[in-house]
Design a protein around this motif. Sequence first.
Motif, PDB file in Angstrom:
ATOM      1  N   GLY A 148       0.833  -1.206   0.000  1.00 28.60           N
ATOM      2  CA  GLY A 148       0.000   0.000   0.000  1.00 28.60           C
ATOM      3  C   GLY A 148       0.857   1.242   0.000  1.00 28.60           C
ATOM      4  N   PRO A 149       0.184   2.417   0.027  1.00 30.13           N
ATOM      5  CA  PRO A 149       0.922   3.676   0.047  1.00 30.13           C
ATOM      6  C   PRO A 149       1.851   3.734   1.272  1.00 30.13           C
ATOM      7  CG  PRO A 149      -1.423   4.056  -0.276  1.00 30.13           C
ATOM      8  CD  PRO A 149      -1.267   2.608   0.021  1.00 30.13           C
ATOM      9  N   VAL A 150       2.997   4.356   1.093  1.00 29.69           N
ATOM     10  CA  VAL A 150       3.993   4.439   2.159  1.00 29.69           C
ATOM     11  C   VAL A 150       3.377   4.938   3.471  1.00 29.69           C
ATOM     12  CG1 VAL A 150       6.009   5.767   2.881  1.00 29.69           C
ATOM     13  CG2 VAL A 150       5.968   4.713   0.661  1.00 29.69           C
ATOM     14  N   LYS A 151       2.570   5.981   3.368  1.00 27.57           N
ATOM     15  CA  LYS A 151       1.959   6.587   4.553  1.00 27.57           C
ATOM     16  C   LYS A 151       1.148   5.576   5.349  1.00 27.57           C
ATOM     17  CE  LYS A 151       1.636  10.951   5.688  1.00 27.57           C
ATOM     18  NZ  LYS A 151       2.268  11.313   6.987  1.00 27.57           N
ATOM     19  N   GLU A 152       0.493   4.676   4.602  1.00 22.36           N
ATOM     20  CA  GLU A 152      -0.385   3.705   5.248  1.00 22.36           C
ATOM     21  C   GLU A 152       0.437   2.590   5.900  1.00 22.36           C
ATOM     22  OE1 GLU A 152      -3.332   1.184   2.879  1.00 22.36           O
ATOM     23  OE2 GLU A 152      -3.993   3.281   2.689  1.00 22.36           O
ATOM     24  N   ILE A 153       1.413   2.082   5.153  1.00 21.90           N
ATOM     25  CA  ILE A 153       2.156   0.901   5.633  1.00 21.90           C
ATOM     26  C   ILE A 153       3.145   1.291   6.736  1.00 21.90           C
ATOM     27  CG2 ILE A 153       3.701  -0.996   4.952  1.00 21.90           C
ATOM     28  CD1 ILE A 153       0.910  -1.160   3.690  1.00 21.90           C
ATOM     29  N   LEU A 154       3.880   2.354   6.525  1.00 22.99           N
ATOM     30  CA  LEU A 154       4.941   2.667   7.484  1.00 22.99           C
ATOM     31  C   LEU A 154       4.429   3.368   8.750  1.00 22.99           C
ATOM     32  CD1 LEU A 154       7.990   3.562   5.208  1.00 22.99           C
ATOM     33  CD2 LEU A 154       7.341   1.379   6.232  1.00 22.99           C
ATOM     34  N   SER A 155       3.122   3.443   8.878  1.00 24.60           N
ATOM     35  CA  SER A 155       2.571   3.928  10.143  1.00 24.60           C
ATOM     36  C   SER A 155       1.827   2.791  10.840  1.00 24.60           C
ATOM     37  CB  SER A 155       1.624   5.103   9.879  1.00 24.60           C
ATOM     38  OG  SER A 155       0.590   4.686   9.008  1.00 24.60           O
ATOM     39  N   ASN A 156       1.930   1.593  10.288  1.00 21.43           N
ATOM     40  CA  ASN A 156       1.158   0.462  10.808  1.00 21.43           C
ATOM     41  C   ASN A 156       2.050  -0.481  11.641  1.00 21.43           C
ATOM     42  OD1 ASN A 156      -0.391  -1.806  11.217  1.00 21.43           O
ATOM     43  ND2 ASN A 156      -1.314  -1.746   9.179  1.00 21.43           N
ATOM     44  N   PRO A 157       1.774  -0.594  12.946  1.00 28.67           N
ATOM     45  CA  PRO A 157       2.612  -1.435  13.812  1.00 28.67           C
ATOM     46  C   PRO A 157       2.658  -2.906  13.397  1.00 28.67           C
ATOM     47  CG  PRO A 157       1.059  -0.114  15.104  1.00 28.67           C
ATOM     48  CD  PRO A 157       0.691   0.084  13.673  1.00 28.67           C
ATOM     49  N   MET A 158       1.694  -3.344  12.583  1.00 25.85           N
ATOM     50  CA  MET A 158       1.710  -4.744  12.102  1.00 25.85           C
ATOM     51  C   MET A 158       3.034  -5.081  11.399  1.00 25.85           C
ATOM     52  SD  MET A 158      -0.861  -6.753  12.506  1.00 25.85           S
ATOM     53  CE  MET A 158      -0.845  -7.883  11.112  1.00 25.85           C
ATOM     54  N   VAL A 159       3.629  -4.044  10.775  1.00 27.10           N
ATOM     55  CA  VAL A 159       4.893  -4.237  10.049  1.00 27.10           C
ATOM     56  C   VAL A 159       5.934  -4.900  10.958  1.00 27.10           C
ATOM     57  CG1 VAL A 159       6.856  -2.961   9.059  1.00 27.10           C
ATOM     58  CG2 VAL A 159       4.519  -2.367   8.395  1.00 27.10           C
ATOM     59  N   LEU A 160       5.950  -4.476  12.230  1.00 20.42           N
ATOM     60  CA  LEU A 160       6.951  -4.998  13.177  1.00 20.42           C
ATOM     61  C   LEU A 160       6.729  -6.487  13.419  1.00 20.42           C
ATOM     62  CD1 LEU A 160       6.797  -2.024  15.703  1.00 20.42           C
ATOM     63  CD2 LEU A 160       8.486  -2.400  13.902  1.00 20.42           C
ATOM     64  N   GLN A 161       5.452  -6.874  13.473  1.00 18.49           N
ATOM     65  CA  GLN A 161       5.153  -8.295  13.721  1.00 18.49           C
ATOM     66  C   GLN A 161       5.597  -9.186  12.574  1.00 18.49           C
ATOM     67  OE1 GLN A 161       1.073  -8.783  14.956  1.00 18.49           O
ATOM     68  NE2 GLN A 161       1.244  -6.990  16.288  1.00 18.49           N
ATOM     69  N   TYR A 162       5.700  -8.608  11.386  1.00 10.45           N
ATOM     70  CA  TYR A 162       6.148  -9.373  10.219  1.00 10.45           C
ATOM     71  C   TYR A 162       7.661  -9.272  10.013  1.00 10.45           C
ATOM     72  CZ  TYR A 162       1.370 -10.155   8.548  1.00 10.45           C
ATOM     73  OH  TYR A 162       0.080 -10.567   8.399  1.00 10.45           O
ATOM     74  N   GLY A 163       8.357  -8.732  11.001  1.00  6.26           N
ATOM     75  CA  GLY A 163       9.816  -8.670  10.884  1.00  6.26           C
ATOM     76  C   GLY A 163      10.321  -7.471  10.108  1.00  6.26           C
ATOM     77  N   GLY A 164       9.431  -6.531   9.795  1.00  5.08           N
ATOM     78  CA  GLY A 164       9.853  -5.303   9.111  1.00  5.08           C
ATOM     79  C   GLY A 164      10.186  -4.220  10.123  1.00  5.08           C
ATOM     80  N   GLN A 165      10.586  -3.071   9.606  1.00 10.57           N
ATOM     81  CA  GLN A 165      10.932  -1.954  10.489  1.00 10.57           C
ATOM     82  C   GLN A 165      10.060  -0.750  10.171  1.00 10.57           C
ATOM     83  OE1 GLN A 165      14.988  -1.516   9.398  1.00 10.57           O
ATOM     84  NE2 GLN A 165      15.694  -3.048  10.844  1.00 10.57           N
ATOM     85  N   LEU A 166       9.961   0.153  11.143  1.00  7.38           N
ATOM     86  CA  LEU A 166       9.230   1.405  10.922  1.00  7.38           C
ATOM     87  C   LEU A 166      10.179   2.575  11.152  1.00  7.38           C
ATOM     88  CD1 LEU A 166       5.843   0.686  12.744  1.00  7.38           C
ATOM     89  CD2 LEU A 166       6.299   0.668  10.284  1.00  7.38           C
ATOM     90  N   PRO A 167       9.890   3.719  10.526  1.00 10.50           N
ATOM     91  CA  PRO A 167      10.749   4.888  10.755  1.00 10.50           C
ATOM     92  C   PRO A 167      10.733   5.284  12.234  1.00 10.50           C
ATOM     93  CG  PRO A 167       9.224   5.275   8.935  1.00 10.50           C
ATOM     94  CD  PRO A 167       8.810   3.987   9.571  1.00 10.50           C
ATOM     95  N   GLN A 168      11.873   5.805  12.697  1.00 10.41           N
ATOM     96  CA  GLN A 168      11.987   6.246  14.092  1.00 10.41           C
ATOM     97  C   GLN A 168      10.867   7.213  14.465  1.00 10.41           C
ATOM     98  OE1 GLN A 168      14.150   5.343  16.477  1.00 10.41           O
ATOM     99  NE2 GLN A 168      14.948   3.825  15.056  1.00 10.41           N
ATOM    100  N   VAL A 169      10.573   8.134  13.533  1.00  7.63           N
ATOM    101  CA  VAL A 169       9.555   9.153  13.825  1.00  7.63           C
ATOM    102  C   VAL A 169       8.190   8.480  14.015  1.00  7.63           C
ATOM    103  CG1 VAL A 169       8.343  11.147  12.850  1.00  7.63           C
ATOM    104  CG2 VAL A 169      10.815  10.934  12.571  1.00  7.63           C
ATOM    105  N   ALA A 170       7.876   7.516  13.157  1.00 14.43           N
ATOM    106  CA  ALA A 170       6.587   6.817  13.268  1.00 14.43           C
ATOM    107  C   ALA A 170       6.512   6.053  14.593  1.00 14.43           C
ATOM    108  CB  ALA A 170       6.406   5.867  12.091  1.00 14.43           C
ATOM    109  N   LEU A 171       7.634   5.418  14.970  1.00 15.88           N
ATOM    110  CA  LEU A 171       7.640   4.654  16.224  1.00 15.88           C
ATOM    111  C   LEU A 171       7.330   5.573  17.412  1.00 15.88           C
ATOM    112  CD1 LEU A 171      10.762   2.368  15.657  1.00 15.88           C
ATOM    113  CD2 LEU A 171       8.373   1.633  15.841  1.00 15.88           C
ATOM    114  N   TYR A 172       7.899   6.771  17.368  1.00 15.16           N
ATOM    115  CA  TYR A 172       7.659   7.732  18.447  1.00 15.16           C
ATOM    116  C   TYR A 172       6.163   8.073  18.533  1.00 15.16           C
ATOM    117  CZ  TYR A 172       7.349  12.233  20.780  1.00 15.16           C
ATOM    118  OH  TYR A 172       6.962  13.260  21.602  1.00 15.16           O
ATOM    119  N   TYR A 173       5.567   8.356  17.359  1.00 17.69           N
ATOM    120  CA  TYR A 173       4.147   8.755  17.375  1.00 17.69           C
ATOM    121  C   TYR A 173       3.229   7.583  17.712  1.00 17.69           C
ATOM    122  CZ  TYR A 173       5.053  13.490  16.024  1.00 17.69           C
ATOM    123  OH  TYR A 173       5.475  14.791  16.049  1.00 17.69           O
TER     124      TYR A 173
END
Length: 284
Positions: free
Chosen positions: A227-252
């Motif tokens: 999906g669009p970057v904004k949608e995926i990289l703000s979704n905590p599910m990414v972490l459960q699949y072994g992916g990473q999120l931007p530091q800024v997103a993790l903070y928010y």
Amino acid sequence: MSIISLKNISYKYPLDEKEAIRDVSFTFEKGRVYGLMGANESGKTTICNIIRGFIPGLYKGQLTGEVTIKEKHINDYNIGDLATIIGYSFQNPFTQLSGVKDNVYEELAYGMENIGIPRNRMIKKVDELVEMFQLDDLADKNPFELSGGQKQRVAIASMIALDPEIIILDEPTSQLDPKSSEDIFKILHLLKDQGKTILLVEHKVDLLAEYCDETLLMNKGELVMTGPVKEILSNPMVLQYGGQLPQVALYYIKKAKDTNMKTTNLIPLTVKEVYEGLQKDGEV
Ligand SMILES: Nc1ncnc2c1ncn2[C@@H]1O[C@H](COP(=O)(O)OP(=O)(O)OP(=O)(O)O)[C@@H](O)[C@H]1O
Ligand SMILES: [Mg+2]
């Protein structure tokens, strides 16, 4: 326009028991930048090799499903035609260099030489690339005497010399420091403006957040989120699949959790977005 389409792709390497890729479907649109993420061994490089026709051609094994490039079945291309449409930069830049040219300037011209581009056009293009990739100081050096990061820049520049419509980069910044990584992403941005379609395998998620349009996440051979970057990289599910999120997103995301608020794709992903938000609110 769909430039690459994958329909129900599954693939097993020869001798492997289990599938490296399982039922992957996705359509890539012309002129967009796609970031492909996923843990090690999740199948990212395998997907790249399927798209450029090296699987099953070179690797053999068992491929099912349908791949189309520019709305034509991949089997209807020969590998030479595909190579002019799809530029590929290897995960390991050391394997990319020709090994037959003894300076960077000639290395950049090598691919063009092979397909018979006239000399004056070749020189013009090489000069352009030297400037674009800031290779002035390296032009006379032997490609094999360069550092990993310098080799990586030369390898990407040589690939772009052939002006492919589709650019696939498998971890193009693995050998690069933050400044050089950012420089490569800026070049990719320019190429996007020229209408290129870019598929980028990358772990540097902060750069993906800034430069990609769409994100794909692989987990154990499956495409689990797209999906669009904004949608995926703000979704905590990414972490459960072994992916990473931007530091800024993790903070928010943490802030939203602490205050019992719902996270939405409106959270900022980059420092630049945070700054723009503060500016809008008159706080800076
Ligand atoms: N040439 C090969 N022969 C057999 N199995 C392979 C081959 N190349 C990769 N595999 C297997 O296929 C799976 C996917 O590997 P792939 O290299 O596509 O992952 P990747 O996501 O690119 O990993 P990395 O982040 O380490 O580059 C892994 O289980 C890997 O062991
Ligand atoms: Mg890989």
